[in-house]
Design a protein around this motif. Structure first.
Motif, PDB file in Angstrom:
ATOM      1  N   ARG A 184      10.213  -6.815   2.991  1.00 38.86           N
ATOM      2  CA  ARG A 184       9.215  -5.841   3.444  1.00 38.86           C
ATOM      3  C   ARG A 184       8.844  -6.072   4.902  1.00 38.86           C
ATOM      4  O   ARG A 184       8.630  -5.124   5.662  1.00 38.86           O
ATOM      5  N   SER A 236      11.292  -4.564   7.229  1.00 36.29           N
ATOM      6  CA  SER A 236      11.067  -3.129   7.387  1.00 36.29           C
ATOM      7  C   SER A 236      10.001  -2.853   8.440  1.00 36.29           C
ATOM      8  O   SER A 236      10.174  -1.998   9.318  1.00 36.29           O
ATOM      9  N   HIS A 239      15.106  -0.813   3.173  1.00 36.76           N
ATOM     10  CA  HIS A 239      14.391  -0.247   2.026  1.00 36.76           C
ATOM     11  C   HIS A 239      15.224  -0.371   0.754  1.00 36.76           C
ATOM     12  O   HIS A 239      14.697  -0.705  -0.313  1.00 36.76           O
ATOM     13  N   MET A 275      15.207  -3.668  -0.830  1.00 40.50           N
ATOM     14  CA  MET A 275      13.984  -3.908  -1.603  1.00 40.50           C
ATOM     15  C   MET A 275      14.003  -3.084  -2.890  1.00 40.50           C
ATOM     16  O   MET A 275      12.983  -2.570  -3.332  1.00 40.50           O
ATOM     17  N   ASP A 321      13.071  -6.547  -6.115  1.00 37.29           N
ATOM     18  CA  ASP A 321      11.702  -6.852  -5.716  1.00 37.29           C
ATOM     19  C   ASP A 321      10.909  -7.419  -6.890  1.00 37.29           C
ATOM     20  O   ASP A 321      10.132  -8.359  -6.745  1.00 37.29           O
TER      21      ASP A 321
END
Length: 422
Positions: free
Chosen positions: A77, A80, A191, A194, A199
């Motif tokens: 994350r 990102s 993304h 994840m 995740d």
């Protein structure tokens, strides 16, 4: 199942590799364009060197300030979040160039974007290192780290080729616009890395203290223990990793900065030749990475041979002015330096305790970033003050001294074991 195939099988691995490749294209395309445009606008090697330094030094300072946070949060994350900054920077450059701003404003925009890039690169390496270390077994982590570096080099070659085509058509603005689109694609890849199942597995591992992927040892790290077979290196070995990250890390931006006046000396005014020279360097780095990850070269051999070999190649670039030979020498030199950097990156990821990988990565990147920024500045200053040939000879001397000194440092049994000599 081989280490390479098992590494790809872990959730998020393919998308992480895609992120490295796409990011390599975007970074190379944008960096080459900034270096070329800054020299084209100012005809000053010192300004070009300052642009190179701006891509490293601010990240050193800011990275050290926030290094304690490098091991916190969700690594994917955070990748990102930081990459939104890269997208914004490329978009800004495209707008500034399209607006035909003054030379001062344009150069200032170049510097601002390079400064933001330096911090993002520092944190991205820490976050990516954590992601790899947490989700992969040790052997898979080494393979994935090598493959990610190789794919970044592939992206660099593609970015260099694209820069050559666009710069040859005087389409500087399109270079920046293309980089923005590529950074957007990289965000999408992060993304996808994840993915909900990956995740969730990571959150479950953090909650109950078990590894996110089999064999990673994340649960043992959470309990304050090192995974079996991965005892942390001694402080002396960690210091050696930091010290010997300097020569090769500094040499690459040095030759990148010197490549601009070298291209003008060999083929005056040719953006295509500069792009070919840069693509040769990136292609050499990719081939070296593939050879290293395939097992054709051992880490210990690279540490013993790379820097002295780089010194010989730098001497060649000081005296040769035939276009084909210059491109060949430049590519081989970049390949040699890249193998050394890759080995140091692997050691950085594997040597410290697992719960301090991010922090040690930031510290190592600060040391390497200082070397990169300083070398870029010195390259521009050496070219202006002493001439192009003298700059290459100075680089050769530094690489020779550093390479020969490793022959005594590298005999440390712990270092030999870490580098795979035992």
């Amino acid at each position: 199942m081989t280490a390479r195939s098992s590494a790809r099988a872990v959730p998020g691995a393919r998308w992480l590799l895609t992120f490295f490749c796409v990011g390599g294209v975007a970074e190379s395309l944008q960096a080459l364009t900034i270096m070329w445009a800054s020299y084209h606008l100012t005809h000053d090697a010192a300004v070009t060197g300052a642009m190179g330094a701006a891509a490293y030094l601010p990240g050193v300072v800011l990275g050290l300030m926030v290094r304690k946070r490098a091991d916190r949060g969700n690594a994917a994350r955070r990748l990102s979040v930081t990459n939104w900054v890269l997208l914004a920077g490329s978009s800004l450059l495209a707008l500034v160039w399209a607006a035909e701003a003054s030379v001062g404003v344009t150069v200032a925009a170049f510097a601002a974007v390079q400064c933001s890039l330096s911090f993002v690169k520092t944190m991205n390496k820490a976050h990516a290192g954590r992601f790899i270390r947490q989700r992969f077994a040790a052997s898979d982590a080494v393979t994935l780290r090598q493959r990610s570096t190789s794919l970044a080099q592939v992206g660099g070659v593609a970015g260099g080729g694209a820069a050559g085509l666009l710069l040859g058509a005087d389409a500087v603005g399109w270079c920046f616009a293309a980089a923005a689109v590529l950074y957007l694609a990289g965000l999408w890849a992060v993304h996808r890395a994840m993915a909900p199942e990956a995740d969730a597995a990571e959150r479950e591992g953090e909650a109950v203290g078990v590894p996110a992927a089999a064999g990673t040892g994340a649960g043992e790290a959470a309990a304050g223990k090192e995974p079996e077979g991965q005892a942390p290196a001694s402080p002396g070995v960690l210091r050696a990793i930091l010290v010997y990250s300097v020569p090769s890390s500094g040499a690459l931006p040095f030759i990148s900065t010197a490549a601009v006046p070298l291209a003008h000396a060999v083929a005056p005014g040719s953006g295509n030749f500069y792009a070919m020279l840069s693509a040769s360097g990136m292609g050499g780095g990719f081939l070296a990475g593939m050879a290293l990850s395939s097992g054709r070269m051992s880490s210990n051999a690279v540490l013993r041979v790379a820097l002295p070999a780089g010194a010989v190649l730098a001497v060649g670039l000081a005296v040769v002015r035939w276009q084909v030979v210059v491109i060949l020498l430049f590519g081989v030199l970049a390949a040699v330096l890249t193998t050394h950097i890759m080995v140091m990156q692997v050691l950085t990821n594997q040597a410290p305790p697992e719960d301090r990988v991010g922090r040690f990565t930031v510290v190592r990147n600060a040391v390497a970033g200082s070397a990169k920024g300083g070398a870029a500045l010195l390259a521009g200053w050496f070219v202006d003050a002493f001439g192009l040939r003298a700059a290459w000879l100075i680089l050769a001397a530094v690489l020779a001294v550093s390479g020969l000194s490793w022959w005594s440092v590298g005999r440390n049994p712990e270092m030999e074991e870490l580098a795979g000599a035992r």
